[in-house]
Design a protein around this motif. Structure first.
Motif, PDB file in Angstrom:
ATOM      1  N   LEU A 165      73.872 -19.934  13.274  1.00 52.16           N
ATOM      2  CA  LEU A 165      72.940 -20.878  13.268  1.00 52.16           C
ATOM      3  C   LEU A 165      72.557 -21.292  11.932  1.00 52.16           C
ATOM      4  O   LEU A 165      72.282 -22.551  11.887  1.00 52.16           O
ATOM      5  CB  LEU A 165      71.778 -20.259  14.379  1.00 52.16           C
ATOM      6  N   GLU A 166      72.282 -20.310  11.104  1.00 49.01           N
ATOM      7  CA  GLU A 166      71.903 -20.827   9.684  1.00 49.01           C
ATOM      8  C   GLU A 166      72.902 -21.561   8.863  1.00 49.01           C
ATOM      9  O   GLU A 166      72.816 -22.384   8.454  1.00 49.01           O
ATOM     10  CB  GLU A 166      71.474 -19.637   9.073  1.00 49.01           C
ATOM     11  N   ALA A 168      61.877 -28.140  18.767  1.00 50.53           N
ATOM     12  CA  ALA A 168      61.319 -26.624  19.104  1.00 50.53           C
ATOM     13  C   ALA A 168      62.205 -25.413  18.867  1.00 50.53           C
ATOM     14  O   ALA A 168      61.646 -24.413  18.419  1.00 50.53           O
ATOM     15  CB  ALA A 168      60.835 -26.685  20.650  1.00 50.53           C
ATOM     16  N   LEU A 169      63.508 -25.750  19.360  1.00 46.22           N
ATOM     17  CA  LEU A 169      64.461 -24.287  18.982  1.00 46.22           C
ATOM     18  C   LEU A 169      64.454 -24.216  17.486  1.00 46.22           C
ATOM     19  O   LEU A 169      64.421 -22.886  16.887  1.00 46.22           O
ATOM     20  CB  LEU A 169      65.611 -24.861  19.524  1.00 46.22           C
ATOM     21  N   ASN A 170      64.660 -25.365  16.467  1.00 49.10           N
ATOM     22  CA  ASN A 170      64.700 -25.180  15.306  1.00 49.10           C
ATOM     23  C   ASN A 170      63.584 -24.423  14.758  1.00 49.10           C
ATOM     24  O   ASN A 170      63.357 -23.490  13.675  1.00 49.10           O
ATOM     25  CB  ASN A 170      64.902 -26.372  14.561  1.00 49.10           C
ATOM     26  N   ALA A 171      62.125 -24.805  15.086  1.00 51.39           N
ATOM     27  CA  ALA A 171      60.908 -24.160  14.776  1.00 51.39           C
ATOM     28  C   ALA A 171      60.860 -22.746  15.052  1.00 51.39           C
ATOM     29  O   ALA A 171      60.543 -21.940  14.243  1.00 51.39           O
ATOM     30  CB  ALA A 171      59.918 -24.919  15.324  1.00 51.39           C
ATOM     31  N   ALA A 172      61.477 -22.468  16.181  1.00 52.01           N
ATOM     32  CA  ALA A 172      61.395 -20.915  16.934  1.00 52.01           C
ATOM     33  C   ALA A 172      62.372 -20.152  16.004  1.00 52.01           C
ATOM     34  O   ALA A 172      62.191 -19.172  15.674  1.00 52.01           O
ATOM     35  CB  ALA A 172      61.505 -21.037  18.092  1.00 52.01           C
ATOM     36  N   ILE A 173      63.388 -20.618  15.765  1.00 56.14           N
ATOM     37  CA  ILE A 173      64.480 -20.078  14.757  1.00 56.14           C
ATOM     38  C   ILE A 173      64.121 -19.698  13.496  1.00 56.14           C
ATOM     39  O   ILE A 173      64.140 -18.614  13.080  1.00 56.14           O
ATOM     40  CB  ILE A 173      65.926 -20.900  14.810  1.00 56.14           C
ATOM     41  N   ALA A 174      63.348 -20.544  12.791  1.00 63.06           N
ATOM     42  CA  ALA A 174      62.694 -20.367  11.681  1.00 63.06           C
ATOM     43  C   ALA A 174      61.728 -19.319  11.445  1.00 63.06           C
ATOM     44  O   ALA A 174      61.512 -18.579  10.442  1.00 63.06           O
ATOM     45  CB  ALA A 174      62.435 -21.907  10.940  1.00 63.06           C
ATOM     46  N   ALA A 175      61.167 -19.275  12.505  1.00 66.35           N
ATOM     47  CA  ALA A 175      59.900 -18.390  12.743  1.00 66.35           C
ATOM     48  C   ALA A 175      60.328 -16.885  12.826  1.00 66.35           C
ATOM     49  O   ALA A 175      59.756 -15.883  13.264  1.00 66.35           O
ATOM     50  CB  ALA A 175      58.784 -18.745  13.702  1.00 66.35           C
ATOM     51  N   SER A 176      61.597 -16.806  13.737  1.00 64.83           N
ATOM     52  CA  SER A 176      62.260 -15.525  14.136  1.00 64.83           C
ATOM     53  C   SER A 176      62.648 -14.678  13.018  1.00 64.83           C
ATOM     54  O   SER A 176      63.118 -15.255  11.931  1.00 64.83           O
ATOM     55  CB  SER A 176      63.112 -15.730  15.351  1.00 64.83           C
TER      56      SER A 176
END
Length: 333
Positions: free
Chosen positions: A167-168, A72-80
């Motif tokens: 993070l990236e 969930a965290l990775n999906a949200a990071i990618a969308a932010s």
């Protein structure tokens, strides 16, 4: 803002509204990663998206079909899209000025990640008892993000406010760490030369588990994954992590020996009971009587279930996580 949620109908709207009410000069975007909830979480999230479309403060959602927090965290990071990424959980309530303070601390310290105190706050007598246990040294030892302390460098922090570039650079969260993913990511950040900073200026209110059973499951998983962490990184073990399994073994041995050999062996479980009752007195100061009498049960549930999870953590779980190990990535000079 990134927010992993699963069955959070009780807290989600309030949590998001606390974020939107932050006094922060910049833009805010909240990306909610929706797990397969069985309550009204998705419906509430859709309402929040519709109510906050466009403008400088927006809410969006992304799917998280696995229901796993790191995914969930990775999906949200990618969308932010913003350069500072603030993690908030669906049952977490940011204190006023949290974001502005965190951004200031990132600038002042040069840290890669900053975080503060998990301030447990209950609504029922049981939740108040759990909150008292979770913020007392007899409950959680000397963990600064539970009990507070001076600002300074830390191994890990609660939730976290990150520089996106870090993070990236590290490739986000390791999705094999269903629990303890914060520790593992911060371990990579520190190993790559980044600074993780704790500050008591940052506070997030947290709603404790509402029943003995849910608290027991939570702490069993904590213990299980802490053992995975110690197998993943042997240098991370310390006395605070060994105390619950030692206490569980001592209490169990005392009960068995007391029943089979000599009543004198019951001194051990009796001593443990006396210790948590005595420790609950200062922890429960100012609470209603109904909450105070429940604190020993909360403490025993936390200790014994954490210890059981630690002792029964399967080696195959650690092997799977070790196989997924990501080496820390240092920024190019």
């Amino acid at each position: 803002m990134i927010m992993p949620v699963l069955n959070e109908e009780r807290y989600l709207r309030t949590s998001v509204e606390k974020i939107l009410a932050q006094e922060y000069a910049g833009e805010l975007e909240i990306v909610i990663a929706l797990g397969p909830s069985h309550d009204r979480t998705d419906e509430i999230a859709a309402e929040l998206v519709a109510e906050n479309a466009g403008g400088s403060r927006s809410v969006a959602t992304v799917p998280n079909p696995t229901g796993r927090t790191p995914a969930a965290l990775n999906a949200a990071i990618a969308a932010s899209r913003h350069p500072v990424v603030v993690r908030v959980d669906g049952h977490g309530m940011l204190s006023p000025g949290y974001i502005a303070t965190a951004v200031r601390l990132l600038d002042e310290t040069g840290a890669a990640n900053v975080g503060g105190i998990m301030h447990a706050v209950g609504e029922t007598d049981w939740e108040r008892a759990v909150a008292a246990a979770m913020t007392s040294r007899i409950g959680v030892g000397n963990a600064a993000f539970h009990t507070g302390g001076e600002a300074g460098e830390a191994d890990t922090v609660y939730l976290g406010v990150f520089r996106r570039e870090v993070l990236e650079q590290q490739g986000g969260y390791n999705e094999e760490f269903i629990r303890a993913q914060d520790w593992e990511l911060n371990y990579r950040i520190r190993s790559a030369g980044g600074l993780v900073w704790f500050s008591p200026e940052l506070k997030v209110s947290y709603g404790p588990r509402p029943s003995v059973r849910s608290l027991a499951t939570q702490y069993k998983n904590y213990g299980r994954w802490r053992h995975v962490v110690t197998r993943y990184h042997a240098g991370s073990i310390n006395l605070r992590y060994l105390a619950p399994p030692v206490a569980l073994c001592a209490v169990a041995a005392g009960i068995v020996a007391g029943a089979a050999l000599t009543p004198w062996a019951l001194v051990v479980p009796g001593g443990y009971l006396a210790a948590i009752v005595a420790g609950s007195l200062p922890a429960g100061k100012g609470l209603p009587a109904g909450a105070r009498v429940r604190i020993p049960l909360a403490l025993a549930t936390m200790h014994m279930c954490w210890g059981w999870g630690f002792l029964t953590s399967p080696k195959k779980l650690a092997r799977r996580v070790i196989a997924s190990r990501r080496e820390p990535v240092r920024a190019e000079a």
